[in-house]
Structures are given as structure tokens and as C-alpha cells.
Design a protein around this motif. Structure first.
Motif, mmCIF file in Angstrom:
data_model
loop_
_atom_site.group_PDB
_atom_site.id
_atom_site.type_symbol
_atom_site.label_atom_id
_atom_site.label_comp_id
_atom_site.label_asym_id
_atom_site.label_seq_id
_atom_site.Cartn_x
_atom_site.Cartn_y
_atom_site.Cartn_z
ATOM 1 N N VAL A 1 0.826 -1.211 0.000
ATOM 2 C CA VAL A 1 0.000 0.000 0.000
ATOM 3 C C VAL A 1 0.861 1.261 0.000
ATOM 4 C CG1 VAL A 1 -1.923 -1.148 1.134
ATOM 5 C CG2 VAL A 1 -0.187 -0.001 2.530
ATOM 6 N N GLN A 2 2.161 1.150 0.256
ATOM 7 C CA GLN A 2 3.046 2.321 0.171
ATOM 8 C C GLN A 2 3.307 2.729 -1.265
ATOM 9 O OE1 GLN A 2 6.539 1.281 2.398
ATOM 10 N NE2 GLN A 2 5.647 1.846 4.370
ATOM 11 N N LEU A 3 3.051 1.806 -2.219
ATOM 12 C CA LEU A 3 3.264 2.118 -3.621
ATOM 13 C C LEU A 3 2.082 2.915 -4.161
ATOM 14 C CD1 LEU A 3 4.650 -1.287 -4.922
ATOM 15 C CD2 LEU A 3 5.901 0.872 -4.860
ATOM 16 N N LYS A 4 2.371 3.996 -4.830
ATOM 17 C CA LYS A 4 1.323 4.802 -5.424
ATOM 18 C C LYS A 4 0.627 4.000 -6.521
ATOM 19 C CE LYS A 4 0.573 9.548 -7.002
ATOM 20 N NZ LYS A 4 1.228 10.812 -7.400
ATOM 21 N N GLY A 5 -0.711 3.985 -6.476
ATOM 22 C CA GLY A 5 -1.471 3.212 -7.451
ATOM 23 C C GLY A 5 -1.932 1.859 -6.950
ATOM 24 N N VAL A 6 -1.468 1.473 -5.761
ATOM 25 C CA VAL A 6 -1.885 0.199 -5.165
ATOM 26 C C VAL A 6 -2.756 0.504 -3.955
ATOM 27 C CG1 VAL A 6 -1.150 -1.977 -4.142
ATOM 28 C CG2 VAL A 6 0.220 -0.925 -5.957
ATOM 29 N N ALA A 7 -4.042 0.196 -4.039
ATOM 30 C CA ALA A 7 -4.975 0.487 -2.958
ATOM 31 C C ALA A 7 -5.043 -0.670 -1.974
ATOM 32 C CB ALA A 7 -6.361 0.788 -3.521
ATOM 33 N N ARG B 1 -1.573 4.874 -14.781
ATOM 34 C CA ARG B 1 -2.078 6.221 -14.490
ATOM 35 C C ARG B 1 -1.272 6.920 -13.401
ATOM 36 N NH1 ARG B 1 -8.133 7.706 -12.126
ATOM 37 N NH2 ARG B 1 -7.808 9.988 -12.026
ATOM 38 N N TRP B 2 -0.999 6.206 -12.299
ATOM 39 C CA TRP B 2 -0.394 6.846 -11.138
ATOM 40 C C TRP B 2 1.120 6.695 -11.055
ATOM 41 C CZ3 TRP B 2 -3.443 10.155 -8.936
ATOM 42 C CH2 TRP B 2 -4.814 9.947 -8.939
ATOM 43 N N GLN B 3 1.668 5.828 -11.884
ATOM 44 C CA GLN B 3 3.127 5.669 -11.928
ATOM 45 C C GLN B 3 3.611 5.911 -13.364
ATOM 46 O OE1 GLN B 3 5.097 5.191 -9.380
ATOM 47 N NE2 GLN B 3 4.000 4.080 -7.784
ATOM 48 N N PRO B 4 3.352 7.092 -13.925
ATOM 49 C CA PRO B 4 3.676 7.331 -15.344
ATOM 50 C C PRO B 4 5.165 7.331 -15.642
ATOM 51 C CG PRO B 4 3.047 9.384 -14.267
ATOM 52 C CD PRO B 4 2.781 8.292 -13.277
ATOM 53 N N ALA C 1 9.459 2.502 -15.134
ATOM 54 C CA ALA C 1 9.963 1.824 -16.335
ATOM 55 C C ALA C 1 8.863 1.008 -17.007
ATOM 56 C CB ALA C 1 11.137 0.927 -15.967
ATOM 57 N N LEU C 2 7.993 0.412 -16.214
ATOM 58 C CA LEU C 2 6.928 -0.414 -16.784
ATOM 59 C C LEU C 2 5.918 0.427 -17.552
ATOM 60 C CD1 LEU C 2 5.683 -3.186 -17.083
ATOM 61 C CD2 LEU C 2 4.600 -2.904 -14.842
ATOM 62 N N SER C 3 5.549 1.590 -17.012
ATOM 63 C CA SER C 3 4.605 2.464 -17.716
ATOM 64 C C SER C 3 5.205 3.013 -19.003
ATOM 65 C CB SER C 3 4.184 3.624 -16.798
ATOM 66 O OG SER C 3 3.490 3.152 -15.669
ATOM 67 N N GLN C 4 6.479 3.365 -18.964
ATOM 68 C CA GLN C 4 7.141 3.858 -20.166
ATOM 69 C C GLN C 4 7.244 2.771 -21.229
ATOM 70 O OE1 GLN C 4 10.867 5.594 -18.965
ATOM 71 N NE2 GLN C 4 9.895 7.196 -17.736
ATOM 72 N N TRP C 5 7.501 1.539 -20.790
ATOM 73 C CA TRP C 5 7.538 0.413 -21.733
ATOM 74 C C TRP C 5 6.174 0.223 -22.380
ATOM 75 C CZ3 TRP C 5 4.668 -4.121 -21.422
ATOM 76 C CH2 TRP C 5 5.001 -5.131 -22.332
ATOM 77 N N TYR C 6 5.127 0.349 -21.594
ATOM 78 C CA TYR C 6 3.770 0.183 -22.116
ATOM 79 C C TYR C 6 3.439 1.257 -23.150
ATOM 80 C CZ TYR C 6 -1.338 0.507 -22.142
ATOM 81 O OH TYR C 6 -2.649 0.597 -22.525
ATOM 82 N N PRO D 1 9.997 -1.726 -7.658
ATOM 83 C CA PRO D 1 9.881 -1.618 -9.114
ATOM 84 C C PRO D 1 10.586 -0.382 -9.643
ATOM 85 C CG PRO D 1 7.772 -2.238 -8.155
ATOM 86 C CD PRO D 1 8.688 -1.923 -7.009
ATOM 87 N N GLU D 2 11.285 -0.530 -10.729
ATOM 88 C CA GLU D 2 12.117 0.552 -11.272
ATOM 89 C C GLU D 2 11.285 1.797 -11.573
ATOM 90 O OE1 GLU D 2 15.223 1.359 -14.995
ATOM 91 O OE2 GLU D 2 14.309 -0.628 -14.695
ATOM 92 N N GLY D 3 11.702 2.906 -10.993
ATOM 93 C CA GLY D 3 11.038 4.178 -11.231
ATOM 94 C C GLY D 3 9.755 4.369 -10.457
ATOM 95 N N ALA D 4 9.400 3.437 -9.573
ATOM 96 C CA ALA D 4 8.134 3.543 -8.851
ATOM 97 C C ALA D 4 8.213 4.631 -7.784
ATOM 98 C CB ALA D 4 7.783 2.206 -8.194
ATOM 99 N N ILE D 5 7.070 5.267 -7.496
ATOM 100 C CA ILE D 5 6.971 6.325 -6.495
ATOM 101 C C ILE D 5 6.250 5.781 -5.275
ATOM 102 C CG2 ILE D 5 6.059 8.622 -6.002
ATOM 103 C CD1 ILE D 5 6.127 9.178 -8.998
ATOM 104 N N LEU D 6 6.800 6.021 -4.099
ATOM 105 C CA LEU D 6 6.163 5.620 -2.849
ATOM 106 C C LEU D 6 5.298 6.753 -2.333
ATOM 107 C CD1 LEU D 6 9.168 3.860 -1.048
ATOM 108 C CD2 LEU D 6 7.327 2.791 -2.372
ATOM 109 N N LYS D 7 4.205 6.401 -1.681
ATOM 110 C CA LYS D 7 3.305 7.395 -1.139
ATOM 111 C C LYS D 7 3.972 8.124 0.024
ATOM 112 C CE LYS D 7 -0.742 4.545 -2.184
ATOM 113 N NZ LYS D 7 -1.839 3.727 -1.600
ATOM 114 N N VAL D 8 3.635 9.413 0.168
ATOM 115 C CA VAL D 8 4.169 10.216 1.243
ATOM 116 C C VAL D 8 3.396 9.882 2.518
ATOM 117 C CG1 VAL D 8 4.598 12.535 2.111
ATOM 118 C CG2 VAL D 8 4.828 12.037 -0.348
ATOM 119 N N ALA D 9 4.106 9.558 3.589
ATOM 120 C CA ALA D 9 3.447 9.164 4.845
ATOM 121 C C ALA D 9 2.704 10.359 5.444
ATOM 122 C CB ALA D 9 4.483 8.666 5.821
#
Length: 375
Positions: A248-254, A320-323, A326-331, A367-375
Motif C-alpha cells: 500500500v506504500q506504492l502509489k497506485g496500489v490500494a 495512471r499513477w506511476q507514469p 519503467a513499466l509504464s514507459q515500456w507500455y 519496481p524501477e522508477g516507482a513512487i512511494l506514497k508520502v506518509a
């Protein structure tokens, strides 16, 4: 997930091989002592463990085995779940739970199928597996009691969400037959304020039906809210190093998505490689290469339906939330053009994402390039 396990002991050790074909009223029990020995079939009442112990003792005597000879058993995974496996293990029997979809079958257009034949076939296949033959069948990873119980929350929420959607669609359909639409905001006795195509109030019978449906919908929504609160509490009380808190710390994962992933076995299934994850998801290729004909038949789809659904939702949220990942850029680089291309590509993203999340919660690799949510 399907795995191949090696049983302890030597294949030369006298062993009784037992296959159960489970029915609602009775169980077929096929027994043999090894290759070349025709299986012996017995029938016991369903859940009659004294009867099972009796026929196993009779099987040992029939095949000339010691009264304490080891017993190896198997049965197909199905409606009864895993309690039978736990009961057999408690009695000192080494048991295997078989994925029924992986059992080889006769390819004739018409073939005989009875509980008796299925039990006899399972017994001979069990001998082949125990003697080291590979790819005879696939086995199911048995969860612990705690892991199996934990799945009930997310599975119940999925069922309730489906009920909610069904009720809303039903009310829309009822109103459509009167030339009316379902209000987006429904408060109080909203059905009394709905007008038909001619501007008249709805008949009393229609209003009564909508009122009863609305009561059921409120009950379902209240239960969903209660489960959401329970999952939220589980996240807040989880240890910082737990898999749930990490996801849940990963942005885009609820919270709901993370709960489904973990409840369905992202950790407890103990995957050994990414291919096993792809097999469970059903997002595995099915090539056709025979003679001069070579083509790809698409993904198998023979996987966990709940994981398939949640992984696709996660993939769209990730893009959407992890633009900048690396995975989003590959897509975007490979499937950014065309609606059909995006829908095909999101399945590949879903597979790659679940594998990346598995590595994250088991090895700590973000995950490469992933953003973690701000606590």
C-alpha cells in the motif's frame, strides 16, 4: 499455484498408494502397491474416517505390506477444499492435492467417466509421480489454516460488490421499461419522485419493488463499508515490514488490491520463479508449432480469475499513477497507439506488474522508477 514436491522415503520401500474420488455421499478409495499391481477399489461413506482407516488396513493386508507400511494418497482439489488434506496428514499419511484440470484425459469424442474409473486412474498416476515421473499432473499449494481463513474477507467483499452491481443494474432495467432513468443521487423515498415517459408517477407495484431493492442495496453497501473499515484497520495495525504495508506504500496500489493479492497467495504460495506466477494468473502464452504451421494462440486464461481481475485493475492504475516508472514507459512505447493495442498491452503490464510486486514484497526490490506514497 502448481508445484511438484518430492516425497520423503525411497521408492523401493513397500508403500501403499491410495487415491480418493470424493463424492457427497460416498468416497471411492483405490489402492495399489506399485507398478504392475492392479488397483483395488473400495467404497466408504463420506467423511467416515474409521472406514478409511479400515480399508487402508485391508489394503496393506491384501498387498502383503506391513501393518505400519507408509501410505501415500491423493485427491482432486474441489468443493471439499483442504480439510481432507489436513485430516490425512494428521493421520500420518503423505497426501497430494491434485489440480483436476491438469489430469490427462482420453481425446476420444466420447469416453467413459465414472467415479470408479477416475479413482483407479488416480491411483496409477500417483504411482508414476512417486516413482519420479514428471509432468504427470500439477499439484495445488495447500494454504495454512490462517491463510485460508484470511481469504474470506476479500472474497466476501468481491461477492458483495457483484451483488451491488447486480442490484443497481436491475433497478435501471425496471425503470427503463417505463421510460425512466435511475437517479444518480438517491435519498429517502426517491422512487416516489421518479416520473415515467409521460411525466406520471410510477405505479404502486413498481415503487414497492424499487423500495425493497433499495433496502437490499443499503444492506449490501453497509456490509461493504464494514469490510473496507476492517481492511483499513489491518493496514494501520500491520508491521512496517509486512507485505501489506509495503504494497500500500506504492502509489497506485490500494488497500483492496493489496489485500486480494496477498490473500490469493502472492506470498504464501512461495513462488519460485516468474513462470509460476504467470501460470497462476493464466497470462501464459500458448504456442502452436506443428509441421509447417506456427502461430500463437494467445494467453491460456487458465488461471485464478480473482487474480486476473485485480491484476488488470492494478495495471491500469499503475499506468495512471506511476507514469514515470519503467513499466509504464515500456507500455506507452509499445502499446500507446490504438484502443485495441492498449487493451492487449495492459495484459502484459499486468503480468509484469504482479511479478514486480512479488519481488518487492519477498526481496525488497522496488519496481524501477516507482513512487512511494508520502506518509
Amino acid at each position: 499455484m502448481t508445484v511438484t514436491r518430492t516425497l520423503s522415503g525411497s521408492v523401493s520401500e513397500p508403500t501403499l498408494y491410495v487415491a480418493f474420488e470424493l463424492g457427497k455421499k460416498e468416497w471411492k478409495v483405490a489402492m495399489t502397491s506399485g507398478f504392475g499391481v492392479p488397483p483395488w477399489l473400495r467404497t466408504v461413506a463420506s467423511r467416515d474416517w474409521r472406514g478409511v482407516a479400515r480399508v487402508i488396513a485391508e489394503g496393506r493386508a491384501r498387498f502383503g505390506l506391513s501393518p505400519v507400511a507408509p501410505v501415500v494418497s491423493c485427491y482432486e482439489a474441489g468443493r471439499d477444499g483442504f480439510w481432507i488434506h489436513r485430516a490425512l496428514v494428521e493421520q500420518g499419511i503423505q497426501n497430494r492435492v491434485v489440480d483436476s484440470a491438469s489430469i490427462e484425459v482420453n481425446r476420444r469424442a466420447r469416453r467413459a467417466k465414472t467415479d470408479r474409473l477416475d479413482a483407479l486412474k488416480l491411483a496409477t498416476m500417483l504411482v508414476r509421480v512417486c516413482y519420479g515421473e514428471r509432468r504427470v499432473w500439477s499439484e495445488v499449494r495447500v494454504p495454512t489454516v490462517r491463510d485460508e481463513a484470511a481469504r474470506q474477507v476479500s472474497r466476501e467483499r468481491t461477492a458483495l460488490t457483484q451483488d451491488q452491481t447486480r442490484l443497481v443494474n436491475q433497478m435501471r432495467g425496471w425503470l427503463a421499461t417505463w421510460g425512466a432513468t435511475l437517479p444518480s443521487r438517491r435519498r429517502g423515498a426517491w422512487w416516489t419522485r421518479v416520473r415515467d415517459w409521460a411525466g406520471a408517477v410510477l405505479p404502486a407495484e413498481v415503487q414497492a419493488r424499487l423500495a425493497r431493492a433499495d433496502v437490499r442495496l443499503e444492506t449490501v453497501e453497509a456490509q461493504i463499508a464494514a469490510l473496507d473499515a476492517q481492511q483499513g484497520t489491518a493496514v494501520r495495525t500491520a508491521a512496517p515490514s509486512s507485505a501489506l504495508r509495503q504494497l500500500v506504500q506504492l502509489k497506485g496500489v490500494a488497500t483492496t488490491s493489496a489485500s486480494v493479492l496477498l490473500d490469493e497467495g502472492l506470498v504464501w504460495r512461495a513462488f519460485r520463479n516468474r513462470r509460476q506466477i504467470g501460470g497462476l494468473l493464466g497470462f501464459a502464452p500458448t504456442p502452436y508449432d506443428s509441421g509447417e504451421s506456427v502461430r500463437e494462440l494467445g494467453i491460456s486464461r487458465a488461471g485464478n480469475a480473482r487474480l486476473q481481475s485485480i491484476s488488470i485493475q492494478l495495471a491500469w492504475n499503475w499506468v495512471r499513477w506511476q507514469p514515470h516508472s519503467a513499466l509504464s514507459q515500456w507500455y506507452r512505447g509499445n502499446f500507446g497507439q490504438g484502443k485495441r493495442g492498449r487493451r492487449i498491452g495492459i495484459v502484459a503490464v499486468a503480468r509484469k506488474l504482479v511479478i514486480a510486486l512479488w519481488r518487492y514484497v519477498t526481496s525488497g526490490v522496488v519496481p524501477e522508477g516507482a513512487i512511494l506514497k508520502v506518509a
